[in-house]
Design a protein around this motif. Sequence first.
Motif, PDB file in Angstrom:
ATOM      1  N   LEU A   1      -7.919  -8.070 -16.086  1.00 45.77           N
ATOM      2  CA  LEU A   1      -6.585  -8.147 -16.731  1.00 45.77           C
ATOM      3  C   LEU A   1      -5.440  -7.561 -15.209  1.00 45.77           C
ATOM      4  N   MET A   2      -4.819  -7.909 -14.747  1.00 45.10           N
ATOM      5  CA  MET A   2      -4.029  -7.841 -13.957  1.00 45.10           C
ATOM      6  C   MET A   2      -4.181  -7.334 -12.084  1.00 45.10           C
ATOM      7  N   ASP A   3      -5.251  -7.073 -12.562  1.00 46.99           N
ATOM      8  CA  ASP A   3      -6.082  -6.729 -11.433  1.00 46.99           C
ATOM      9  C   ASP A   3      -6.318  -7.353  -9.552  1.00 46.99           C
ATOM     10  N   VAL A   4      -5.658  -7.011  -9.041  1.00 48.41           N
ATOM     11  CA  VAL A   4      -4.974  -7.640  -7.561  1.00 48.41           C
ATOM     12  C   VAL A   4      -6.596  -7.727  -6.901  1.00 48.41           C
ATOM     13  N   ILE A   5      -6.641  -8.772  -6.036  1.00 46.69           N
ATOM     14  CA  ILE A   5      -8.177  -8.676  -6.057  1.00 46.69           C
ATOM     15  C   ILE A   5      -7.640  -9.164  -3.880  1.00 46.69           C
ATOM     16  N   GLU A   6      -7.624  -8.381  -2.943  1.00 51.34           N
ATOM     17  CA  GLU A   6      -7.716  -8.952  -1.829  1.00 51.34           C
ATOM     18  C   GLU A   6      -9.170  -9.551  -0.323  1.00 51.34           C
ATOM     19  N   ILE A   7      -8.776 -10.264  -0.150  1.00 55.90           N
ATOM     20  CA  ILE A   7     -10.047 -10.753   1.003  1.00 55.90           C
ATOM     21  C   ILE A   7      -9.057 -10.579   2.437  1.00 55.90           C
TER      22      ILE A   7
ATOM     23  N   GLU B   1       1.832 -11.439   0.619  1.00 61.44           N
ATOM     24  CA  GLU B   1       1.491 -10.355   0.510  1.00 61.44           C
ATOM     25  C   GLU B   1       2.048  -9.362   0.180  1.00 61.44           C
ATOM     26  N   ASN B   2       3.772  -9.531  -0.120  1.00 61.15           N
ATOM     27  CA  ASN B   2       4.673  -8.411  -0.542  1.00 61.15           C
ATOM     28  C   ASN B   2       4.396  -8.020  -1.876  1.00 61.15           C
ATOM     29  N   GLU B   3       3.836  -8.459  -2.620  1.00 61.60           N
ATOM     30  CA  GLU B   3       3.186  -8.324  -3.439  1.00 61.60           C
ATOM     31  C   GLU B   3       2.193  -7.862  -3.756  1.00 61.60           C
ATOM     32  N   LYS B   4       1.326  -7.344  -3.607  1.00 67.27           N
ATOM     33  CA  LYS B   4      -0.242  -7.421  -3.791  1.00 67.27           C
ATOM     34  C   LYS B   4      -0.231  -5.727  -3.662  1.00 67.27           C
ATOM     35  N   ARG B   5       0.878  -4.865  -3.753  1.00 65.61           N
ATOM     36  CA  ARG B   5       0.820  -3.677  -4.655  1.00 65.61           C
ATOM     37  C   ARG B   5       1.466  -3.401  -5.704  1.00 65.61           C
ATOM     38  N   LEU B   6       1.530  -4.533  -6.285  1.00 66.30           N
ATOM     39  CA  LEU B   6       2.664  -3.996  -7.946  1.00 66.30           C
ATOM     40  C   LEU B   6       1.806  -4.755  -8.737  1.00 66.30           C
ATOM     41  N   LYS B   7       1.025  -3.894  -9.676  1.00 65.19           N
ATOM     42  CA  LYS B   7       0.518  -4.179 -10.410  1.00 65.19           C
ATOM     43  C   LYS B   7       1.730  -3.858 -12.118  1.00 65.19           C
ATOM     44  N   ILE B   8       1.908  -4.420 -13.272  1.00 65.42           N
ATOM     45  CA  ILE B   8       1.913  -3.986 -14.692  1.00 65.42           C
ATOM     46  C   ILE B   8       0.446  -3.893 -15.543  1.00 65.42           C
ATOM     47  N   CYS B   9       0.953  -1.937 -16.354  1.00 68.61           N
ATOM     48  CA  CYS B   9      -0.719  -2.107 -16.810  1.00 68.61           C
ATOM     49  C   CYS B   9       0.286  -2.040 -18.018  1.00 68.61           C
TER      50      CYS B   9
ATOM     51  N   LEU C   1       5.417  -1.082 -14.349  1.00 67.58           N
ATOM     52  CA  LEU C   1       5.067  -1.383 -13.473  1.00 67.58           C
ATOM     53  C   LEU C   1       4.877  -0.539 -12.646  1.00 67.58           C
ATOM     54  N   ILE C   2       3.127  -0.349 -11.653  1.00 67.06           N
ATOM     55  CA  ILE C   2       3.342   0.571 -10.694  1.00 67.06           C
ATOM     56  C   ILE C   2       2.596   0.342  -9.525  1.00 67.06           C
ATOM     57  N   GLU C   3       3.132   1.044  -8.665  1.00 68.16           N
ATOM     58  CA  GLU C   3       2.508   0.896  -7.264  1.00 68.16           C
ATOM     59  C   GLU C   3       0.774   1.014  -6.781  1.00 68.16           C
ATOM     60  N   VAL C   4      -0.170   0.241  -6.218  1.00 70.93           N
ATOM     61  CA  VAL C   4      -1.558   0.973  -6.346  1.00 70.93           C
ATOM     62  C   VAL C   4      -2.191   0.670  -4.578  1.00 70.93           C
ATOM     63  N   PRO C   5      -2.353   1.709  -4.233  1.00 71.49           N
ATOM     64  CA  PRO C   5      -3.490   2.285  -5.146  1.00 71.49           C
ATOM     65  C   PRO C   5      -2.863   3.861  -5.587  1.00 71.49           C
ATOM     66  N   SER C   6      -1.662   3.990  -5.089  1.00 72.58           N
ATOM     67  CA  SER C   6      -0.564   4.869  -5.338  1.00 72.58           C
ATOM     68  C   SER C   6      -0.273   5.918  -7.086  1.00 72.58           C
ATOM     69  N   GLN C   7      -0.827   4.328  -7.594  1.00 72.46           N
ATOM     70  CA  GLN C   7      -0.192   5.157  -8.337  1.00 72.46           C
ATOM     71  C   GLN C   7       1.317   5.041  -9.411  1.00 72.46           C
ATOM     72  N   LYS C   8       1.909   4.948  -8.517  1.00 73.57           N
ATOM     73  CA  LYS C   8       3.121   5.526  -9.079  1.00 73.57           C
ATOM     74  C   LYS C   8       4.032   4.119  -9.233  1.00 73.57           C
ATOM     75  N   VAL C   9       4.840   5.452 -10.481  1.00 78.24           N
ATOM     76  CA  VAL C   9       5.414   4.005 -11.016  1.00 78.24           C
ATOM     77  C   VAL C   9       6.833   4.170 -11.153  1.00 78.24           C
ATOM     78  N   LEU C  10       7.016   2.535 -10.381  1.00 77.42           N
ATOM     79  CA  LEU C  10       7.769   1.625 -10.234  1.00 77.42           C
ATOM     80  C   LEU C  10       8.958   0.965 -11.733  1.00 77.42           C
TER      81      LEU C  10
END
Length: 231
Positions: free
Chosen positions: A80-86, A110-118, A154-163
């Motif tokens: 759930l919510m993992d971002v896979i990039e190729i 591209e501008n959403e690849k570092r955004l993830k909701i956990c 809402l966090i930034e990955v891979p830094s884990q900064k909370v947005l």
Amino acid sequence: MSTKREVAPPFWKIPRKIKVFTITPSPGPHPKEMCYALGVLIRDVLKLTSNMRETKAVFKDGKILVDGVVRKDVKFPVGLMDVIEIPAINKIYRLVPQKNNPLYPLEISENEKRLKICYVKTKQTIKGNKIQLGLHDGRTLIYDSNIKVGDSLLIEVPSQKVLNHLKLDKGSLALVIKGKWCGYMGKIVDLIKGSFSSPPMVSLDIMGKIVTLRKDSIMVIGKEKPLITLN
């Protein structure tokens, strides 16, 4: 260890009778019945490779990233919510719940690849009177004591900064992540406390219909609209 294709989760959408076995996800943060082995996602769902030899070669070369981190194990579990990039083909996918598929690979920009909701699964006080949060994807954060179990971040990955902090509260927008209403969004209209005999429940307004679900079957995704692309 391999998994028999006939008992693999139905949302894997793999041929059941061509071969007997397929890749088994390694133990990890996502429940076995709610994740893909990364190799299955690349080969069988996205159809970016045609056989195991090709798949292993792609992984060996470090061409697959999950939440911004290179993954070389075809058994790595993604959920759930993992971002896979190729990067080699300029494709980025987010695994999101949709109708009849709890983990649909949605192509994102591209501008959403570092955004993830956990969503927050656990909260505990650790040494130094600090608050440690356990998120649904297995990561842990030292963060604000005002955050409660069931809230989302809402966090930034891979830094884990909370947005952003998304509260599980009346008026918040929630996404159903499993069950009959999987993939639907609705405003929270009521929170029902649990007891020894019944779990906590949440009532959502889904397209004008009030639906009451277990609290652990939804996650908060925003206020008026989702903070990330989900469909």
